[in-house]
Design a protein around this motif. Structure first.
Motif, PDB file in Angstrom:
ATOM      1  N   MET A  67       0.965  -1.162   0.436  1.00  0.00           N
ATOM      2  CA  MET A  67       0.135   0.524   0.242  1.00  0.00           C
ATOM      3  C   MET A  67       1.023   1.125  -0.080  1.00  0.00           C
ATOM      4  O   MET A  67       0.674   2.567  -0.443  1.00  0.00           O
ATOM      5  N   GLU A  68       1.837   0.886   0.573  1.00  0.00           N
ATOM      6  CA  GLU A  68       2.902   2.217   0.636  1.00  0.00           C
ATOM      7  C   GLU A  68       3.332   2.546  -0.327  1.00  0.00           C
ATOM      8  O   GLU A  68       3.818   3.518  -1.511  1.00  0.00           O
ATOM      9  N   ASP A  69       4.072   1.346  -1.861  1.00  0.00           N
ATOM     10  CA  ASP A  69       4.580   1.322  -2.699  1.00  0.00           C
ATOM     11  C   ASP A  69       2.919   2.526  -3.932  1.00  0.00           C
ATOM     12  O   ASP A  69       3.301   3.269  -4.577  1.00  0.00           O
ATOM     13  N   MET A  70       2.028   1.607  -3.467  1.00  0.00           N
ATOM     14  CA  MET A  70       1.014   1.528  -4.232  1.00  0.00           C
ATOM     15  C   MET A  70       0.653   4.364  -4.627  1.00  0.00           C
ATOM     16  O   MET A  70       0.735   5.024  -4.607  1.00  0.00           O
ATOM     17  N   ALA A  71       0.574   4.140  -2.548  1.00  0.00           N
ATOM     18  CA  ALA A  71       0.636   5.822  -2.308  1.00  0.00           C
ATOM     19  C   ALA A  71       1.741   6.144  -3.064  1.00  0.00           C
ATOM     20  O   ALA A  71       1.438   7.252  -3.794  1.00  0.00           O
ATOM     21  N   LYS A  72       2.919   6.504  -2.968  1.00  0.00           N
ATOM     22  CA  LYS A  72       3.702   6.810  -3.603  1.00  0.00           C
ATOM     23  C   LYS A  72       3.887   6.625  -4.667  1.00  0.00           C
ATOM     24  O   LYS A  72       4.375   7.886  -5.593  1.00  0.00           O
ATOM     25  N   SER A  92     -12.550   0.577  -0.225  1.00  0.00           N
ATOM     26  CA  SER A  92     -11.458  -0.426  -0.137  1.00  0.00           C
ATOM     27  C   SER A  92     -10.338  -0.354  -0.824  1.00  0.00           C
ATOM     28  O   SER A  92     -10.273   0.484   0.303  1.00  0.00           O
ATOM     29  N   MET A  93      -9.784  -1.577  -1.624  1.00  0.00           N
ATOM     30  CA  MET A  93      -8.151  -1.089  -0.991  1.00  0.00           C
ATOM     31  C   MET A  93      -7.556   0.700  -1.488  1.00  0.00           C
ATOM     32  O   MET A  93      -6.816   0.711  -0.730  1.00  0.00           O
ATOM     33  N   GLY A  94      -8.082   1.390  -2.490  1.00  0.00           N
ATOM     34  CA  GLY A  94      -8.189   2.772  -2.523  1.00  0.00           C
ATOM     35  C   GLY A  94      -8.155   3.278  -1.375  1.00  0.00           C
ATOM     36  O   GLY A  94      -7.456   4.229  -1.316  1.00  0.00           O
ATOM     37  N   GLY A  95      -8.808   2.825   0.147  1.00  0.00           N
ATOM     38  CA  GLY A  95      -8.894   3.628   0.711  1.00  0.00           C
ATOM     39  C   GLY A  95      -6.934   2.953   2.153  1.00  0.00           C
ATOM     40  O   GLY A  95      -6.929   3.308   2.501  1.00  0.00           O
ATOM     41  N   TYR A  96      -6.733   2.106   1.728  1.00  0.00           N
ATOM     42  CA  TYR A  96      -5.966   1.676   2.331  1.00  0.00           C
ATOM     43  C   TYR A  96      -5.097   2.803   2.146  1.00  0.00           C
ATOM     44  O   TYR A  96      -3.633   2.992   2.544  1.00  0.00           O
ATOM     45  N   GLU A 100      -2.398   4.947   3.375  1.00  0.00           N
ATOM     46  CA  GLU A 100      -0.902   5.602   3.589  1.00  0.00           C
ATOM     47  C   GLU A 100      -0.273   6.813   2.897  1.00  0.00           C
ATOM     48  O   GLU A 100      -0.004   7.389   3.925  1.00  0.00           O
ATOM     49  N   LEU A 101      -1.149   7.592   2.377  1.00  0.00           N
ATOM     50  CA  LEU A 101      -0.483   8.680   1.553  1.00  0.00           C
ATOM     51  C   LEU A 101      -0.608   9.792   3.244  1.00  0.00           C
ATOM     52  O   LEU A 101      -0.053  10.446   2.832  1.00  0.00           O
ATOM     53  N   PHE A 105       3.030  11.509   3.205  1.00  0.00           N
ATOM     54  CA  PHE A 105       2.990  12.546   2.560  1.00  0.00           C
ATOM     55  C   PHE A 105       2.016  12.865   4.146  1.00  0.00           C
ATOM     56  O   PHE A 105       0.815  13.520   3.373  1.00  0.00           O
ATOM     57  N   PRO A 106       2.264  13.689   5.489  1.00  0.00           N
ATOM     58  CA  PRO A 106       1.118  14.147   6.625  1.00  0.00           C
ATOM     59  C   PRO A 106       0.354  15.473   6.413  1.00  0.00           C
ATOM     60  O   PRO A 106      -1.127  15.865   6.466  1.00  0.00           O
ATOM     61  N   THR A 107       1.553  16.321   5.523  1.00  0.00           N
ATOM     62  CA  THR A 107       0.353  17.699   5.005  1.00  0.00           C
ATOM     63  C   THR A 107      -0.410  17.624   3.820  1.00  0.00           C
ATOM     64  O   THR A 107      -0.951  18.916   3.309  1.00  0.00           O
ATOM     65  N   LEU A 108      -0.422  16.354   3.214  1.00  0.00           N
ATOM     66  CA  LEU A 108      -1.066  16.207   1.921  1.00  0.00           C
ATOM     67  C   LEU A 108      -2.408  16.416   1.525  1.00  0.00           C
ATOM     68  O   LEU A 108      -3.164  17.076   1.233  1.00  0.00           O
TER      69      LEU A 108
END
Length: 256
Positions: A67-72, A92-96, A100-101, A105-108
């Protein structure tokens, strides 16, 4: 549109301007699930839909897509669009991936909306089922796809929405085995984000299906209360973007 990312390509679309809303699909889906939502949403804002790695028109770059890979990968798209802050909604998975986003990336994120999704990690039983899914995909992808999608809603809704469900199945069958197993393995190893979700100081929404066979709405309501999030209950099962489209569209219009 496509960007190059880790020796492959990531597909996305962008319509409208201002106050960006990022829509992320679930497992074995693609950005096409948002086709009926984008036109009205894009009247007043920028709406970005992304094919997550291994899905739709986006390629694979690893044996496991965490999920981290996808978020990046999502962040790379947003960087190319010069988006520094956005509302993010994931099915669903998009929520996961959305969670991770918010972690990486806490300010995103301006706001976070989980649609038929949860911040909780897989249970041990669920992890075993993920392993079985990988095995079945490798043996008979067609059988797995048809079984998995049919199990996401009640039989009555499968009949009611037969054409849309068949489109979903047909598109999933076009996915590569590698993309399917990479995502399954990635979901299995995802971390528990309950604490992260609770501590996010942004607008948070959880949208649940009353008859979701995967995620019990009563449980999701408790998660929302614990995490100080808004909770919305829709008719239907795990595929709210099909089963209760009008209500979901209305809620997406309310996201800041």
């Amino acid at each position: 549109m496509k960007i190059s990312y880790r020796d492959t390509e990531i597909y996305f679309s962008s319509e409208g301007t201002g106050n960006p809303l990022i829509l992320l699909h679930g497992f074995m889906e693609s950005s096409k699930i948002w086709n009926d939502f984008v036109p009205s949403l894009a009247v007043n804002r920028q709406v970005v839909c992304i094919d997550l790695p291994g899905h739709g028109e986006s390629g694979c770059f690893n044996e496991i897509h965490s999920m981290e890979d996808m978020a990046k990968a999502v962040k790379e798209v947003l960087w190319n669009l010069n988006i520094e802050k956005a509302a993010v909604a994931g099915h669903s998975m998009g929520g996961y991936v959305s969670l991770e986003l918010s972690k990486i990336f806490p300010t995103l994120l301006r706001s976070l909306t989980l649609i038929n999704s949860t911040p909780e990690a897989d249970s041990e039983e669920r992890k075993i089922n993920r392993d079985r899914a990988v095995s079945l995909v490798n043996k008979n992808k067609s059988a797995f796809v048809k079984m998995a999608i049919s199990n996401l809603m009640l039989l009555s809704n499968s009949v009611k929405h037969k054409a849309e469900v068949q489109n979903l199945i047909s598109e999933a069958l076009e996915m590569s085995t590698k993309g399917m197993t990479a995502a399954t393995k990635g979901m299995k190893i995802r971390t528990d984000n309950m604490s992260l979700f609770s501590n996010l100081e942004i607008e948070k929404n959880i949208i649940a299906g009353k008859e979701d066979p995967i995620l019990n709405y009563k449980y999701l309501k408790k998660v929302a209360i614990t995490g100080n999030a808004n909770f919305f209950l829709l008719d239907g099962g795990h595929l709210s973007f099909i089963e209760d489209k009008p209500a979901l569209r209305k809620l997406l219009h309310l996201i800041d």
